[in-house]
Design an enzyme around this catalytic site. Sequence first.
Site: not given
Ligand code: DGJ
Length: 787
Positions: A554, A486
């Site tokens: 997300d 990430d």
């Molecule tokens: C952002 C990501 O897009 C999510 O899927 C998740 O992993 C969060 N970060 C976790 O902090």
Amino acid sequence: MIEIRDKTFYLQMRRSSYWFELTEHGHLRHLHYGPLLPIQDPTPLRLKYTQELSGLLIDPEDRLYSLDHLLLEYSSFGKGDFRESPLEIEWPDGRFNVDLSYAGYRHYRNSEPVSEEGDIPGDLSIDFLSLGLPAPDQEGAETLLIRLVDEFSLIAVDLIYLVYSDFDVIVRTTRVVNLGTEPFRILKQMSFMLDLPNRAFSHLTLHGLWGKEAHVSVAPLTVGTFSSGAETGTSSNQHNPGLMLLAGDESGYAYGLNIIYSGNHYTSVSLNSMNLCRVQQGLHPSRFKKTLSAGESFTVPLCIATFSDNFDNGVSQNFHDFINARLMPFAFREKPRPIVYNNWEATFFDFTEKKLLSLAKRAKSLGCELFMLDDGWFGSRDDDKRSLGDYHVNKKKFPRGLAPFYDKITGLGLEAGIWVEPEMISEDSDLYRAHPEYVLAEPGRTPATGRHQLVLDLCNPEVRDYLVKSLSELFDALPITYVKWDMNRNLSDVYSRVLGSQEDVYHQYVLGLYDVLRRVFTPRPHLMLEMCSSGGNRFDLGMLSFASLIWSSDDTDPIERLKIQEGLSYFYPPSAISNHVSSSPHQATFRTTPLSTRFNVASFGVLGYELDLDLLGPLEIKEIRDQIEFYKAHRELFQFGRFSRQKAVKKNKVIWQTVRDDRAVIGLFQTLGMALEPFDRLSVTGLEPDRFYVIETKPQRLFLERFGELIKHALPVKINPRGFAFAQLNKRYSLQDAVERYEASGKMLQNGMLLKNQFLGSYYNEEVRMLGDFGSSLYTVMPLDSL
Ligand code: DGJ
């Protein structure tokens, strides 16, 4: 195939040609980029002038030759081409004129020089890997290197073309070489430039933000310059680097361009008053410079260009095939992606080992194949304010450590994955307390934070070594096959303490990132890498050289995802687009959507689940089991099939299809329903015209809650649709959504078939298609003789 005749360069591919020639004044004139043409005299393709031009003349004797009126292969500045220049150089005294002339070429096949050819001495080939640049495999590619030189300023520019005939792809980049003794600074160096006579082009690009990534923007090209780029330090969710040029005539001509890079990028398309169009792409010139001393050279990231006369879908398919076959990490090409269960949206930071194991058991029983442990497993990370950098287990959540937890996961028959955010550091972390100098920031100035975190200085070899060591140890200690990487903020306060000059610090950061990825993942080909950057903030070809898939957004609301996934599909293959079914109402949009639609949308790409499975009712469990079984049966179609976007004639529809081995799946999605919806036509393209097929709706449950008070009329018993009894009934009893089945030839399917009516306001029966708002159906197509 590359053929060079009389200083005309013919780059011939399966279905496209790219031609240019040397002019009598030593420039390269672009002739043709379009459908495959047999090699012939290119005169008809030349831009022709029979009268003296109003532009500047480089030769007073030749009054018909002015750079501003030529279609050029690459331009510079100072001799009368007043269009946007792809190259800007500055010498110490501030001078900037560069006048490039053709000096020669080299031709390579499978990286070997083609004998008896070429007229520049010496080996000029480039090893992209040693430069730290991601590049596609050169298997089956021919390379052409053209050297342009300014003898006055002693600078060379190499134009590099990798020609992939089987894919209708040309990969281009440029290298600038200082042939003199005086240093100079590169202020701008585009990897790609293309001059085309306009065909009423429109440009298509992807724009957005967190939660609304990759929204498509199309606009007609008008006189002036359209530019799109990112200065976030990432390829960015604001402006993705992919560009298409779509002809406005009937030709179906479409061009695609995308850089293999994950940092600041720049693309522009300009049109002048002579209807000449210029496209360029490369590193963003803002906050970038590169000083070259005597003998030094600089090569910029590579760009992929492709042409199709089959509109935007043809270009997308060329990109998809090429990325799957030549760009993605070798071990994962055409490797089926597992169905992941990810705990993030179910738990966020608030979980215990027991809760995770309960989710994992449920996920396994539903048919999921891999458990992805997301953020919150390390340090004291109970929220997003701390612990990035401290990848040691959170003892409160895993009292016996991580390994026993993972053993349990694999003991269930699931593969396992882990989340990390290696480029980042929390101020509240042991790593920061020990090494505040590891941060990318100007000494003495307080850096801006994003999600309470700072960025590690990946220009610093010590930081990179630390990351490689700690990640390697972490990954090697666990029985994992999957990593989610990430990156949750853009770069700010960009300054590296270890770089003498900050002139290309943004670029050095990206090269540092590639170095870490290469050192961690190349020796571990068993680890599938899912990239993520707050969703799709770094959805690009640089990342796809290391990762098999990228978390798209997300925002998992399926109706929002129709826009996001459709946008990404223009440039990236479904095998790279990671999609999860999540809860409804959605946690970001509050939109209520049927479970069927959440699956139907997520299945076009790499499917996963991300909702709290412990809250599912018995019917939802059955429905998800059926979904996963269906996806497994058609996984290759969804991940590696020939994907296309169908032009929906109705504004409230989105239609996608994927075809492979003469089988297809079509998704018909309704955004907002309407009263008395007129007929829907469904067509399928890309099948054999004379073969016969069975097309059939994928069965799916119609949950009673969809009916509201109408349920009083649809059920034999009278029941209060707001009461407890109904809620219980809804968990255990459902209706079957309408199923249609027809036999038809490929040609008839292409023509389109008329589907049964949608619900027309009264008299429900089992054959009515109940779409309403946000309803959808999948249709499978199988050859009749295969059943
Ligand atoms: C952002 C990501 O897009 C999510 O899927 C998740 O992993 C969060 N970060 C976790 O902090």
